[in-house]
Design a protein around this motif. Sequence first.
Motif, PDB file in Angstrom:
ATOM      1  N   GLN A   1      42.251  32.632  39.647  1.00 14.00           N
ATOM      2  CA  GLN A   1      41.301  31.911  39.123  1.00 14.00           C
ATOM      3  C   GLN A   1      40.233  32.707  38.902  1.00 14.00           C
ATOM      4  O   GLN A   1      39.429  33.386  39.774  1.00 14.00           O
ATOM      5  N   LEU A   2      39.537  32.645  37.607  1.00  9.07           N
ATOM      6  CA  LEU A   2      38.496  33.310  37.181  1.00  9.07           C
ATOM      7  C   LEU A   2      37.094  32.712  38.067  1.00  9.07           C
ATOM      8  O   LEU A   2      36.168  33.582  38.389  1.00  9.07           O
ATOM      9  N   SER A   3      37.211  31.886  38.292  1.00 14.60           N
ATOM     10  CA  SER A   3      36.044  31.206  39.206  1.00 14.60           C
ATOM     11  C   SER A   3      35.947  31.854  40.607  1.00 14.60           C
ATOM     12  O   SER A   3      34.955  31.686  41.218  1.00 14.60           O
ATOM     13  N   GLU A   4      36.962  32.598  41.029  1.00 13.30           N
ATOM     14  CA  GLU A   4      36.949  33.335  42.229  1.00 13.30           C
ATOM     15  C   GLU A   4      36.284  34.787  42.371  1.00 13.30           C
ATOM     16  O   GLU A   4      36.184  35.560  43.207  1.00 13.30           O
ATOM     17  N   ILE A   5      35.929  35.126  40.835  1.00 14.43           N
ATOM     18  CA  ILE A   5      35.414  36.602  40.805  1.00 14.43           C
ATOM     19  C   ILE A   5      33.866  36.145  40.742  1.00 14.43           C
ATOM     20  O   ILE A   5      33.299  35.459  39.899  1.00 14.43           O
ATOM     21  N   GLY A   6      33.390  37.011  41.414  1.00 11.25           N
ATOM     22  CA  GLY A   6      31.669  37.349  41.399  1.00 11.25           C
ATOM     23  C   GLY A   6      31.156  38.812  40.720  1.00 11.25           C
ATOM     24  O   GLY A   6      32.069  39.585  40.628  1.00 11.25           O
ATOM     25  N   PHE A   7      30.215  38.947  40.725  1.00  7.79           N
ATOM     26  CA  PHE A   7      29.414  40.211  40.336  1.00  7.79           C
ATOM     27  C   PHE A   7      28.428  40.719  41.290  1.00  7.79           C
ATOM     28  O   PHE A   7      27.751  39.997  41.951  1.00  7.79           O
ATOM     29  N   LYS A   8      28.586  41.911  41.652  1.00 11.78           N
ATOM     30  CA  LYS A   8      27.843  42.436  42.794  1.00 11.78           C
ATOM     31  C   LYS A   8      26.577  43.071  42.129  1.00 11.78           C
ATOM     32  O   LYS A   8      26.305  43.197  41.022  1.00 11.78           O
TER      33      LYS A   8
END
Length: 501
Positions: free
Chosen positions: A494-501
Amino acid sequence: MKGKRILLGMLMATSVVTTGYAQGAKDVTVVLDEEVDLVEPCMATRSNIGRIILQNVSETLTELDVRNNKGLMPRLAEKWEESQPGTWRFHLRKDAKFSDGSAFDAADVKHSIERAMSDKISCETPRYFGDTKIEAKVVDDNTIDITATPAQPILPLLMTLVTIVPSETPIEFTREPIGTGPYKLAEWKAGQSITLERRADYWGTAPAVEKATYVFRADPAVRAAMVAAGEADLATNISELDATDPKMDFSYLNSETFYMRVDTSIKPLDDVRVRKALNMALDRDAFIGTLLPKGAVKAVAMVPPSTVGWNPDVKPLPFDPEGAKKLLEEAKADGVAVDTPITIVGRTNNFPNVVEVLEAAQQMFEAVGFKTKLQMYEVAEFEKQYSKPYPESRGPQLVAAQHDNSRGDPVFSMYFKYDSKGRQSGISDPKVDQMIADATAATGDKRTEDWKKLIAYLYNDVVADVMMFHMVGFARVNPRIDFTPTIATNSQLQLSEIGFK
């Protein structure tokens, strides 16, 4: 040696990656091990398809949360209850719409269920429902009753498998999936890449990722090198040999079980002594820490140890080449043609080192007296060997595959792997059929005990497969993104589980 291989991988990566994947600050590139042949929503239970479109493009009524261990969660259904035995009433959210702008309602759910279960289209979904018949009845635009016959106590969990499409979707495979998810399919360059773009009109919280481009590279060293070089953000399936950077590399239990299905309808594999000899010929310990990661676990069942009904009393057959030879000698004395060549059927890029693993197994089989040959197929051709109707011209086969069950119950595995009518079953045993039916309908402690009995019977008495390993995965994650793989990562990402630092 290891350093040279990594350097070679980086050189290969820079030679094959074009500048076409330049991206914005909130775009990601995901490099996968095998290309998809379909983007059909009702095939999203197949891992190579599901990790691209499941819950990204196409959503389900319910969702199993394995990241935060919250269990069964609402998705397109806000709540549900069993209104009468066998019938569950689902209350649908009113704010969802499809990527083509059309509203989502109960008619879409009814059509999606009927389409997925139709014999006019070869969807994967029915494999998980076994002989359970599903009927959907629209109550109003936002309410639907779903009845299972026989009654299915975990029907809401099973609905995590049914992807929802608009009611206008024809009963045929589509190359342009329309879903309610946070992304839409923007571009599919066959053999090169797939691009998803974030929707502005998604009903839920907007994910951080604005665009995701999926590219495909067969070599795990190349995939790892692409992330290291900044050409990709995530490689979900690299080899242990390439997982050398603790700042970027993660190991995770990936819920895949590696096994070889035995086609018991064809001689000499119809003889249980031959099937036992196959299992006893393998030195499974020799694979762990060499061709396969140290965390791999010897398997005795199609489901991982975290599953309901796991039977700790079932132990792997020992590595016993002399015992295997003796069994073959006994079978041969009784007229069994044990020297008939057996084909090992494998899927290219199924996991890192798959060819080497199957070649090693082939050598072990031949060391005890089997005659074998190895045939590798790309995913589309492999599917013709893996699922019914099997090729009529086939000889004796061992079909080497991985099966994913991250949902915690054997119902997602047992019918289509072992029932006489199961689409990927290699056996036909009335006792097994009844045991599956009993366990499927049971609840509580009885359900657990029924599954335990079935696992023991399949392994000890039927010897239905050459069981191999519960697998461990390795992923490389670019430090610019915030993502940790889970047990479900191989089957849905799920792309929604990816964040950015």
